[in-house]
Design a protein around this motif. Structure first.
Motif, mmCIF file in Angstrom:
data_model
loop_
_atom_site.group_PDB
_atom_site.id
_atom_site.type_symbol
_atom_site.label_atom_id
_atom_site.label_comp_id
_atom_site.label_asym_id
_atom_site.label_seq_id
_atom_site.Cartn_x
_atom_site.Cartn_y
_atom_site.Cartn_z
ATOM 1 N N HIS A 4 0.856 -1.183 0.000
ATOM 2 C CA HIS A 4 0.000 0.000 0.000
ATOM 3 C C HIS A 4 0.893 1.233 0.000
ATOM 4 O O HIS A 4 1.748 1.369 0.882
ATOM 5 N N ALA A 11 -1.006 -4.976 0.398
ATOM 6 C CA ALA A 11 -2.288 -5.057 -0.319
ATOM 7 C C ALA A 11 -2.518 -6.456 -0.886
ATOM 8 O O ALA A 11 -3.642 -6.812 -1.217
ATOM 9 N N LEU A 43 -4.318 -0.819 -7.938
ATOM 10 C CA LEU A 43 -5.131 -1.084 -6.753
ATOM 11 C C LEU A 43 -5.316 0.171 -5.910
ATOM 12 O O LEU A 43 -6.413 0.446 -5.405
ATOM 13 N N ALA A 44 -4.221 0.942 -5.735
ATOM 14 C CA ALA A 44 -4.306 2.168 -4.929
ATOM 15 C C ALA A 44 -5.257 3.160 -5.568
ATOM 16 O O ALA A 44 -6.062 3.815 -4.889
ATOM 17 N N ALA A 46 -7.787 2.479 -7.566
ATOM 18 C CA ALA A 46 -9.160 1.982 -7.424
ATOM 19 C C ALA A 46 -9.684 2.238 -6.024
ATOM 20 O O ALA A 46 -10.831 2.667 -5.840
ATOM 21 N N ARG A 47 -8.826 1.969 -5.003
ATOM 22 C CA ARG A 47 -9.266 2.192 -3.620
ATOM 23 C C ARG A 47 -9.512 3.683 -3.368
ATOM 24 O O ARG A 47 -10.437 4.073 -2.649
ATOM 25 N N SER A 48 -8.646 4.537 -3.921
ATOM 26 C CA SER A 48 -8.817 5.980 -3.747
ATOM 27 C C SER A 48 -10.124 6.444 -4.369
ATOM 28 O O SER A 48 -10.859 7.244 -3.784
ATOM 29 N N TYR A 49 -10.411 5.946 -5.565
ATOM 30 C CA TYR A 49 -11.664 6.311 -6.223
ATOM 31 C C TYR A 49 -12.858 5.858 -5.392
ATOM 32 O O TYR A 49 -13.839 6.589 -5.220
ATOM 33 N N GLU A 50 -12.779 4.633 -4.864
ATOM 34 C CA GLU A 50 -13.872 4.094 -4.056
ATOM 35 C C GLU A 50 -14.059 4.929 -2.784
ATOM 36 O O GLU A 50 -15.186 5.246 -2.394
ATOM 37 N N ALA A 51 -12.932 5.302 -2.142
ATOM 38 C CA ALA A 51 -13.021 6.121 -0.924
ATOM 39 C C ALA A 51 -13.622 7.482 -1.224
ATOM 40 O O ALA A 51 -14.441 8.007 -0.451
ATOM 41 N N ARG A 54 -17.381 7.074 -1.734
ATOM 42 C CA ARG A 54 -18.081 6.919 -0.449
ATOM 43 C C ARG A 54 -18.145 8.244 0.299
ATOM 44 O O ARG A 54 -19.153 8.557 0.944
#
Length: 968
Positions: A4, A11, A43-44, A46-51, A54
């Motif tokens: 990460h 990750a 992955l980072a 994608a997670r940033s976009y998801e965060a 939200r």
């Protein structure tokens, strides 16, 4: 591993198969690591976009919840407000209602309507945000409707002294608008202009353009800062620091206007210049041909305009309330036998001012004002006993007023109660830290306010009594014949300081301040520690003639005083120390006189030591020359005799100076006065000083015409001029310029001796004619002298009825001495003898002679050469160091008083050179006490000779030093 970014945990992991056709080398590994890096970055991301998604959903949900909350709260407020305003309206309609009760119920009704207006605004805004507002567009005579809405404010603008200009010419087309929404747009914009326009005009205009209608509300008010323009339509945003009639408001009026304009498909813009006014422009699209009759809503049955104008009128000062004139409640009781306290109330809400005036007016005299600036003016016009101030006010708010009061010495002790709608504890702490005496939250109970006001007034009365008692004590102490101060508490705060005390320690503000603040320079001198010790132990302190350095005035340099101090503790009935009484007596004059006497005594001791040195220096070459004359019988000795003559004259001059000072001091000098030609006096003086001038290669210019005659002693006048010339020659670098001029000036004759030498510092000019005053010298005595020459000049000229003045532009800028003598309407050298000594046995060693006295060095060199020594003379340290390298002396005879570097430094440098390790060193000095011998021995000298040299002793020392050193 897949890491990460920026985190310690992993990750995931990548499992890769290795190709059997390629070696798994560093490049292969790097390729796999790049693949892993790309996976990690993906992955980072994608997670940033998801965060972020939200977070956006959470904010949207929060916004929806807030909107729902405002909507629910607004609905909940409307029910109790309806139940309040209905009965209140009925009571106010009762003709039998008593007057005071009618006034109080009117205040409640007005503020209920204002609260209803705020609730309606919040409800409208929440509906718009929730998307539950539907506009009902109807064909409308927009010019007539806008003109009627704007004209509602005419009564308020006339009362405020503003000009309201409504320029809404009839339109030839019906405009489809939602009439309720348009009413809110116009009323909010005009109300906002009235709120922030204190002088000038408000202009409301309606114009038609192709495809749109523009409403412009322009004012000449306080304006909006440029950096705030883009935020004026934000919800709850308020421009801080703008000058207005009040700080009331929720900050959603303009945001509501923007939303209502958008529902019409239009836009609203703003332009502003700080201090010159603001213009809001509403542009809505023009929809024609929709049909229907053109009509304007009747305003007389609508509550919206009435609520706006009622609120605006309450922003204006009421002449009967004391806002424009110092009229106070309770004035009818002014003739009561007991004095009534005075309370000043500052609040921008007129109803709050009226309420507080009625609540407090039965017991105290109350004056009310509408903002902090008016309150400050009222305070300085007449000081009340208590101030009650709202925190949020235009022009100067409550905290600003508090800062002004606490910063003014005349108002600093005035008690202040702050009122605020901010009910959090942080706001209360902020107010108390700023200096508020008390802090109350709105709404407050009337009994609580009355109790707090009574408490503060009682404390103010006690403080007034204490101040009266303090003034009485101050009056007593002011009449005391000594300097007295009273310090209270462990911080040593000045309670009393009489005029004598202030005069001694400098006229500065003391009472009410700590010693550390009023006299900060005392901290580094130990006096604060002394006060702490007296306060802590209770033991008094007595100090005599203590030195104290103070700045008596702010711009003056520090001044040293000498004080007798007496510190004694003050205690309460229980014996606890509460303060210190300080008694001070200025003994600076006595201490200065004693110090001057001590300095004079030290000067005398230094003079005697200097005298011994100065008398020994010329005797050394005299004795050497006489010895040479003895060793050279039948050989011409003209040069030696000339040297003897010069040195004897030097010695005689020193002795004469001492005798002259003694005679002048005792008044024993007798002038043999006669008509004297000054040209002859100057020529005689130049003849005496010429050897010194020639030795220093000075250029002398003389401008002394004949015919300048004075009545005086020719010998003493020649002594004056020669002393001035000698002084100029000694303190001017070699090859300098010296000028002597004489002329007649308005009944007097003046002589001026000018040089381009070292000059005199300003602080020395004041003391240059005092006995024994010289620039401080170390071992370098090249210029010699006892510091008596100019003192003798000054006294001899005064005996002749004249004056002498020294001037100099400073260091290295030369000096001029001007002698002034009364004009008269229309002149040998001493010789002495010396004793002759025998020569010692000859030798053949190499001897280096170092002496800045050229005559002494050369004669000693000749004497030792006659005795068979190989000699070389040098006249300063650097020359001696250079000569020693090639000459390789076995013995070095070194004068300690050398220029550039002294004999001690030269000896250290010689000892540091390996090739001169065997050289023996002889110290030659005019000082012969035991401590002088010890110092030369410690510096590495092998022998110590005192001037004048005993020739036999010299030969004995040289013979002794020629012998090899004993093995260690």
């Amino acid at each position: 591993p897949i890491a990460h970014p920026g985190q310690a945990r992993l990750a995931g992991a990548v499992i890769a198969g290795i190709s059997p056709h390629r070696a798994f080398d560093a490049a292969y590994r790097e390729f796999i690591l790049l693949v892993v890096g790309q996976l990690g970055a993906g992955l980072a991301s994608a997670r940033s976009y998801e965060a972020e998604r939200r977070r956006a959903e959470s904010l949207a949900e929060l916004d929806r919840a807030k909107t729902t909350f405002f909507s629910n709260v607004s609905h909940e407020f409307r029910t109790p407000l309806t139940l309040m305003l209905g009965p209140l309206g009925g009571l106010l309609a009762d003709p039998d209602l008593p007057g005071r009760l009618h006034a109080e119920l009117s205040t409640i009704h007005r503020n209920g309507l204002r609260l209803l207006k705020l609730v309606n605004t919040m409800l409208d805004f929440s509906r718009i945000e929730a998307g539950r507002t539907t506009a009902r567009f109807e064909p409308t005579d927009l010019a007539q409707l806008t003109s009627d809405l704007a004209s509602v404010f005419r009564a308020a603008t006339d009362k405020a002294g503003l000009q309201l200009i409504v320029d809404c010419p009839p339109l030839d087309v019906a405009v489809r608008v939602d009439r309720d929404m348009w009413e809110k747009i116009v009323l909010n914009l005009v109300s906002n202009a009235f709120k922030f326009t204190l002088a000038g005009e408000i202009r409301v205009s309606l114009t038609r353009h192709e495809g749109r209608i523009d409403l412009i509300v322009r004012d000449t008010g306080s304006g909006i800062p440029e950096h705030e323009l883009e935020r004026v339509f934000e919800r709850f945003h308020r421009v801080e620091g703008s000058a207005g009639r009040t700080h009331e408001g929720t900050g959603i009026g303009l945001a509501l206007v923007q939303e209502l304009v958008r529902l019409h498909g239009g836009v609203i813009t703003v332009t502003s210049k700080l201090g010159r006014g603001t213009a809001f422009t509403v542009g809505i699209p023009l929809v024609e041909g929709a049909g229907g009759s053109v009509e304007a809503a009747a305003l007389e049955h609508r509550s919206g305009p009435n609520a706006f104008i009622e609120e605006a009128l309450r922003w204006l000062p009421d002449p009967s309330s004391g806002d424009l004139a110092p009229v106070v409640a309770g004035a009818a009781a002014a003739n009561a036998p007991e004095p009534r306290g005075r309370v000043l109330v500052a609040d921008d809400n007129a109803d709050m001012r009226d309420y507080l005036r009625r609540l407090l007016g039965d017991r105290w005299d109350v004056e009310t004002v509408g903002n902090g600036r008016l309150a400050l003016a009222a305070l300085r016009r007449r000081l009340p006993d208590l101030v009650i101030s709202d925190v949020m006010m235009p022009e100067l708010d409550g905290l600003g007023l508090l800062a002004e009061v606490r910063g003014d010495p005349a108002l600093r002790e005035l008690p202040m109660i702050l009122l605020s709608a901010r009910a959090d504890e942080a706001a209360r702490i902020e107010g108390l830290r700023a200096g508020a005496t008390d802090y109350m939250h709105k709404p407050f109970a009337s009994r609580e306010l009355l109790a707090r006001v009574e408490t503060q007034l009682m404390r103010a009365a006690l403080r007034s009594t204490e101040r009266a008692h303090q003034r009485y004590l101050q009056m007593i102490f002011e009449q005391a014949p000594i300097a007295i101060a009273v310090l209270r508490g462990p911080e040593h705060v000045f309670e009393i300081a009489n005029s004598r005390y202030r005069r001694i320690l400098g006229e500065r503000e003391m009472v009410g301040r700590r010693v550390a603040d009023a006299l900060p320079e005392l901290a580094a001198q130990g006096f604060l520690d002394l006060l702490d010790r007296v306060y802590r132990t209770g033991e008094p302190f007595i100090g005599t003639s203590l030195p104290v350095t103070l700045h008596r005035t702010p711009d003056a340099p520090p001044e040293e005083l000498f004080l007798d101090l007496f510190y004694h503790t003050l205690a309460d009935p229980a014996g606890e120390v509460t303060g210190i009484a300080a008694v001070v007596h200025d003994v600076t004059a006595l201490a200065t006189a004693r110090r001057d006497a001590e300095i004079a005594n030290r000067a005398k001791d230094e003079f005697l030591a200097m005298l011994g040195h100065e008398l020994r220096n010329p005797l050394a070459p005299i004795m050497t020359a006489l010895e040479l004359m003895r060793l050279r019988p039948g050989v011409g000795a003209e040069r030696e005799r000339a040297v003897i003559e010069r040195q004897v004259q030097h010695l005689v001059g020193l002795v004469d100076d001492l005798l002259d000072v003694s005679r002048i001091t005792r008044g024993k000098v007798e002038l043999r006065a006669e008509p004297v030609e000054l040209a002859d006096v100057i020529a005689r003086s130049i003849e005496v000083v010429s050897p010194l001038l020639e030795d220093h290669r000075h250029v002398l210019t003389v401008d002394a015409p004949r015919g300048l005659i004075v009545h005086g002693d020719p010998g003493r006048l020649a002594q004056v001029v020669s002393n001035l010339l000698t002084n100029a020659a000694k303190y001017t670098p070699r090859g300098g310029r010296i000028e002597v001029a004489a002329w007649r000036a308005a009944g007097d004759i003046q002589i001026r001796v000018t040089d381009n030498g070292l000059g005199i510092e300003p602080e020395m000019l004041r003391r240059i004619f005092e006995p024994f005053v010289q620039e401080r010298q170390a071992l370098d005595r090249a210029r010699g002298g006892l510091g008596l020459g100019l003192a003798i000049v000054d006294n001899l000229i005064k005996l002749h009825g004249g004056t002498v003045v020294a001037t100099s532009a400073g260091r290295d800028r030369g000096t001029a001495f001007t002698v002034t003598l009364p004009a008269l309407a229309a002149t040998s050298a001493a010789a002495g003898d010396a004793r002759v000594r025998r020569a010692a046995e000859p030798g053949d060693a190499r001897v280096l002679i170092v002496d800045d006295n050229i005559d002494a060095a050369q004669l000693l060199s000749d004497l030792l050469a006659t005795a068979g020594y190989h000699t070389l003379a040098a006249h300063d340290g650097p020359s001696a160091l250079a000569a020693a390298g090639t000459f390789q002396p076995q013995i070095a005879v070194i004068d300690l008083g050398l220029p550039v570097m002294d004999g001690y430094e030269l000896a250290r440098l010689l000892r540091a050179r390996p090739e001169l390790a065997a050289t023996r060193l002889v110290a030659l000095t005019g000082y012969g006490q035991s401590q002088d011998h010890a110092r030369t021995t410690a510096a590495g000298f092998d022998a110590h000779l005192v001037k004048p040299i005993d020739i036999d002793q010299l030969h004995g020392v040289l013979e002794l030093l020629r012998r090899p050193r004993a093995p260690a």
